[in-house]
Design a protein around this motif. Structure first.
Motif, PDB file in Angstrom:
ATOM      1  N   THR A 175       0.837  -1.192   0.000  1.00  0.00           N
ATOM      2  CA  THR A 175       0.000   0.000   0.000  1.00  0.00           C
ATOM      3  C   THR A 175       0.876   1.246   0.000  1.00  0.00           C
ATOM      4  O   THR A 175       1.807   1.349   0.811  1.00  0.00           O
ATOM      5  N   HIS A 202       0.460   2.545 -12.855  1.00  0.00           N
ATOM      6  CA  HIS A 202      -0.504   3.532 -12.349  1.00  0.00           C
ATOM      7  C   HIS A 202       0.240   4.544 -11.476  1.00  0.00           C
ATOM      8  O   HIS A 202      -0.241   4.953 -10.413  1.00  0.00           O
ATOM      9  N   GLN A 205      -0.799   8.537 -10.965  1.00  0.00           N
ATOM     10  CA  GLN A 205      -2.221   8.586 -10.625  1.00  0.00           C
ATOM     11  C   GLN A 205      -2.496   8.011  -9.235  1.00  0.00           C
ATOM     12  O   GLN A 205      -3.419   8.446  -8.551  1.00  0.00           O
ATOM     13  N   ARG A 206      -1.710   7.017  -8.822  1.00  0.00           N
ATOM     14  CA  ARG A 206      -1.942   6.393  -7.515  1.00  0.00           C
ATOM     15  C   ARG A 206      -0.848   6.744  -6.505  1.00  0.00           C
ATOM     16  O   ARG A 206      -0.715   6.093  -5.476  1.00  0.00           O
ATOM     17  N   HIS A 207      -0.040   7.750  -6.832  1.00  0.00           N
ATOM     18  CA  HIS A 207       0.947   8.302  -5.891  1.00  0.00           C
ATOM     19  C   HIS A 207       1.858   7.202  -5.330  1.00  0.00           C
ATOM     20  O   HIS A 207       1.976   7.028  -4.117  1.00  0.00           O
ATOM     21  N   ARG A 208       2.532   6.510  -6.234  1.00  0.00           N
ATOM     22  CA  ARG A 208       3.278   5.320  -5.832  1.00  0.00           C
ATOM     23  C   ARG A 208       4.792   5.519  -5.723  1.00  0.00           C
ATOM     24  O   ARG A 208       5.546   4.540  -5.643  1.00  0.00           O
ATOM     25  N   GLU A 229      -0.231   5.975 -16.072  1.00  0.00           N
ATOM     26  CA  GLU A 229      -1.327   5.411 -16.868  1.00  0.00           C
ATOM     27  C   GLU A 229      -1.305   5.982 -18.289  1.00  0.00           C
ATOM     28  O   GLU A 229      -0.827   7.091 -18.527  1.00  0.00           O
TER      29      GLU A 229
END
Length: 316
Positions: A175, A202, A205-208, A229
């Motif tokens: 996470t 991703h 967009q998903r702040h990874r 993405e």
């Protein structure tokens, strides 16, 4: 399958932004000389310009190419296949089929092996990368994938989970956190087409970013690759790297960095000093000079690109 682990360039890097029609023509001409990897950050455009999917079809050989889809990562494989089937029919693909492989038993069936081994383009859809590798790991289908890429020059593409499995050291779970932390992600073994990197998707967009940093802190000998993405990292092994689509690829090099990982407890915040971060936007292409025994990287960035373009060993 149990989890197997839990816990450019002597010379100058040449960067060109070719006109799309010239780049497509050049890549199509070279497609059968060596395999290409098209590593997609997920959510690729399937309705409008479809830049990435068109590029995959071109690299596979064009409308007459044998295109095969692997949907084993998905929990709804029939729906996923129906979506891609409609898109590629609209793009003019004449020989586009799904590989009937959803279980580990399927990965040993002769018709499955034949479809993969004889494909010109293989597209691995999204879903759960652990589910996909449980089906494929060290199976005859896994070996057929490697033969298709390394021997026959097939183009192998993967989106989302299909992107994560491209590397040997695969990011399996984790996470995103506000800051990188020790051992908050788990890794496993992927397909191994990319030898020296961990791939996340991703990405913006998903702040990874923190998740990717946490992963490479476990393996500081590997590059971290974050793909946005509707963006694809296209690798022609030992030749070039191109970014297609709408976003960027973030390349993190920890090999000269220092961390406090050994001195802290699981879940503690990581100190990471001396990281090198490169942002590669869509529309850019980076060409490596010809391989020579004496060649040395011209810069840390050139060295990172060379490592990223270096394929893993063929298996099977």
């Amino acid at each position: 399958m149990p989890l197997l682990s839990r816990r450019l360039l002597l010379g100058t890097v040449v960067c060109t932004a070719l006109p799309l029609h010239l780049a497509a023509q050049t890549l199509t001409q070279n497609a059968k000389k060596s395999g290409h990897l098209v590593i997609i950050g997920g959510a690729e455009d399937r309705q409008q310009d479809r830049i990435i999917l068109r590029k995959f079809l071109e690299l596979s050989g064009g409308p007459t190419a044998k295109i095969r889809f692997i949907t084993a990562a998905s929990g709804v494989p029939d729906a996923v296949w129906a979506s891609y089937q409609a898109v590629f029919r609209d793009l003019g693909a004449l020989d586009c089929e799904v590989v009937p492989m959803l279980t580990r038993e399927d990965a040993s069936k002769p018709n499955v092996i034949s479809q993969i081994a004889n494909a010109d383009g293989i597209f691995i859809t999204g879903g759960d990368q652990t589910r996909l590798m449980a089906c494929l790991w060290e199976s005859p289908a896994f070996q057929a994938l490697h033969r298709a890429f390394f021997v026959n020059g097939a183009c192998v593409a993967g989106t989302s989970a299909g992107a994560a499995v491209m590397s040997r050291h695969m990011l399996a779970q984790g996470t995103p956190t506000a800051a990188p932390q020790k051992d908050t992600v788990s890794t496993d073994i992927g397909l191994g087409f990319v030898a020296n990197a961990i791939v996340d998707q991703h990405f913006s967009q998903r702040h990874r970013l923190s998740r990717l940093l946490s992963a490479i802190a476990q393996r500081p000998d590997l590059l971290g690759v974050g793909i946005d993405e509707d963006t694809a990292l296209i690798i022609e092994p030992n030749q070039s790297i191109e970014i297609a689509g709408k976003g960027s690829v973030t390349l993190v090099d920890p090999r000269r960095a220092r961390t406090n990982r050994e001195a802290i407890e699981d879940g503690d915040k990581l100190e990471m000093l001396g990281l090198q971060l490169h942002v590669l936007p869509a529309g850019r292409r980076y060409v490596l000079p010809p391989l020579t025994k004496a060649r040395k990287p011209s810069s840390p960035f050139g060295d990172a690109l060379e490592q990223l373009a270096k394929p893993g060993p063929m298996r099977g």
